[in-house]
Design an enzyme around this catalytic site. Sequence first.
Site, mmCIF file in Angstrom:
data_model
loop_
_atom_site.group_PDB
_atom_site.id
_atom_site.type_symbol
_atom_site.label_atom_id
_atom_site.label_comp_id
_atom_site.label_asym_id
_atom_site.label_seq_id
_atom_site.Cartn_x
_atom_site.Cartn_y
_atom_site.Cartn_z
ATOM 1 N N GLN A 10 0.832 -1.203 0.000
ATOM 2 C CA GLN A 10 0.000 0.000 0.000
ATOM 3 C C GLN A 10 0.866 1.251 0.000
ATOM 4 O O GLN A 10 1.918 1.295 0.623
ATOM 5 C CB GLN A 10 -0.909 -0.017 1.226
ATOM 6 C CG GLN A 10 -2.247 0.623 0.979
ATOM 7 C CD GLN A 10 -3.302 0.156 1.967
ATOM 8 O OE1 GLN A 10 -3.294 -0.988 2.390
ATOM 9 N NE2 GLN A 10 -4.198 1.043 2.332
ATOM 10 N N SER A 93 3.824 -6.491 2.775
ATOM 11 C CA SER A 93 2.480 -6.491 3.351
ATOM 12 C C SER A 93 1.497 -7.117 2.368
ATOM 13 O O SER A 93 1.599 -8.300 2.070
ATOM 14 C CB SER A 93 2.087 -5.075 3.778
ATOM 15 O OG SER A 93 0.922 -5.083 4.567
ATOM 16 N N LEU A 94 0.537 -6.350 1.823
ATOM 17 C CA LEU A 94 -0.418 -6.953 0.889
ATOM 18 C C LEU A 94 0.294 -7.581 -0.302
ATOM 19 O O LEU A 94 -0.225 -8.515 -0.933
ATOM 20 C CB LEU A 94 -1.444 -5.920 0.407
ATOM 21 C CG LEU A 94 -1.033 -4.985 -0.743
ATOM 22 C CD1 LEU A 94 -1.397 -5.580 -2.099
ATOM 23 C CD2 LEU A 94 -1.683 -3.642 -0.588
ATOM 24 N N ARG A 118 -9.414 -8.325 3.712
ATOM 25 C CA ARG A 118 -8.299 -7.866 4.544
ATOM 26 C C ARG A 118 -8.337 -6.351 4.687
ATOM 27 O O ARG A 118 -8.161 -5.799 5.782
ATOM 28 C CB ARG A 118 -6.976 -8.322 3.927
ATOM 29 C CG ARG A 118 -5.713 -7.984 4.717
ATOM 30 C CD ARG A 118 -4.510 -8.582 3.990
ATOM 31 N NE ARG A 118 -3.248 -8.381 4.676
ATOM 32 C CZ ARG A 118 -2.433 -7.348 4.481
ATOM 33 N NH1 ARG A 118 -2.773 -6.392 3.615
ATOM 34 N NH2 ARG A 118 -1.283 -7.259 5.128
ATOM 35 N N HIS A 202 -0.210 -3.406 11.094
ATOM 36 C CA HIS A 202 0.929 -4.194 11.588
ATOM 37 C C HIS A 202 1.316 -3.863 13.026
ATOM 38 O O HIS A 202 2.487 -3.672 13.352
ATOM 39 C CB HIS A 202 2.138 -4.039 10.652
ATOM 40 C CG HIS A 202 1.863 -4.536 9.265
ATOM 41 N ND1 HIS A 202 1.671 -5.868 8.994
ATOM 42 C CD2 HIS A 202 1.703 -3.876 8.099
ATOM 43 C CE1 HIS A 202 1.413 -6.008 7.695
ATOM 44 N NE2 HIS A 202 1.418 -4.807 7.131
ATOM 45 N N GLN A 251 0.939 -11.976 10.076
ATOM 46 C CA GLN A 251 1.411 -10.766 9.404
ATOM 47 C C GLN A 251 0.529 -9.551 9.700
ATOM 48 O O GLN A 251 0.990 -8.414 9.696
ATOM 49 C CB GLN A 251 1.448 -11.047 7.884
ATOM 50 C CG GLN A 251 2.034 -9.942 7.037
ATOM 51 C CD GLN A 251 1.211 -9.716 5.785
ATOM 52 O OE1 GLN A 251 0.015 -9.459 5.863
ATOM 53 N NE2 GLN A 251 1.859 -9.813 4.641
#
Length: 313
Positions: A10, A93-94, A118, A202, A251
Amino acid sequence: MTRAFVFPGQGAQTIGMGHDLADAYPTARAVFEAVDDALGEKLSTLIWEGEIEDLTLTRNAQPALMATSMAAMAALQAEGVEIGAASYVAGHSLGEYSALCAAGALSLADTARLLRLRGEAMQDAVPAGQGAMAAILGLDFDTVTEIAAEAARGEVVEAANDNDPAQVVISGHKAAVERAADLAKERGAKRALMLPVSAPFHCALMQPAADAMARALADVDMQSPVVPLVGNVIARAESSADTIRQNLVDQVTGRVRWRESVAWMSDQGVTEIFEIGAGKALSGMVKRIDRAMETQAVGTPEDVAKAATAING
């Protein structure tokens, strides 16, 4: 040459991303159409013609960035580059979901739906205005971790993204993040920037989202990736679908160990990294982690042609 394909997270989103790929490669356009079908809406219209404020919403940005990465992969495949040209895949991340999709562990439709869920779960985990994130520039991870512990005062503030030797992102309760940012500047940080994000990703505050992803991932068909995934929370390669499934849950609240992941790949002999999708943020991080690493962003038809030539020889 040992190479890795990495996939952005992102923040890389822009209006129009992937449109030239869709125009140049029918298989790339088919990726966007498949994601639209999976979500039951024209996400591609938002990506190409919408407002950046709408695209930046977490529920939209996550599947949109994945779609753009997969469109770039489809274009590479049209030029004869298969995922097996890489020794490892990784994502920020994603981007880890994009990496798994590229490596055949998740279907494109399932990946789109998982990322929509998510994004919504992460957005909903903390009431608007209660969480924040800040990028601390110019201090190392250990120093930022100490500052976060000092600033917490009973609230949550944690190192969320260990991006490179001089960039650590912190996340948590808004007041605690602001205290940590001020402390960081007092301790010599070059900059401490509050980030324009909608939730504190996170960190421990994301536990409701982790619970939601645990339920969703338990019901999805996941295969072992054909190329090992260097995971965010373990910073090493993993090929077991069951282990990866649990790591994806961890995660959500866990730290993105990007600096360690790149260093691990370097230790395994990786010398080339191709950033597949929107932007060049990961390439910049990689160069700051290991100056000897060759990087190339692959987000346009011109990039695809250049990468295909480099890989196919």
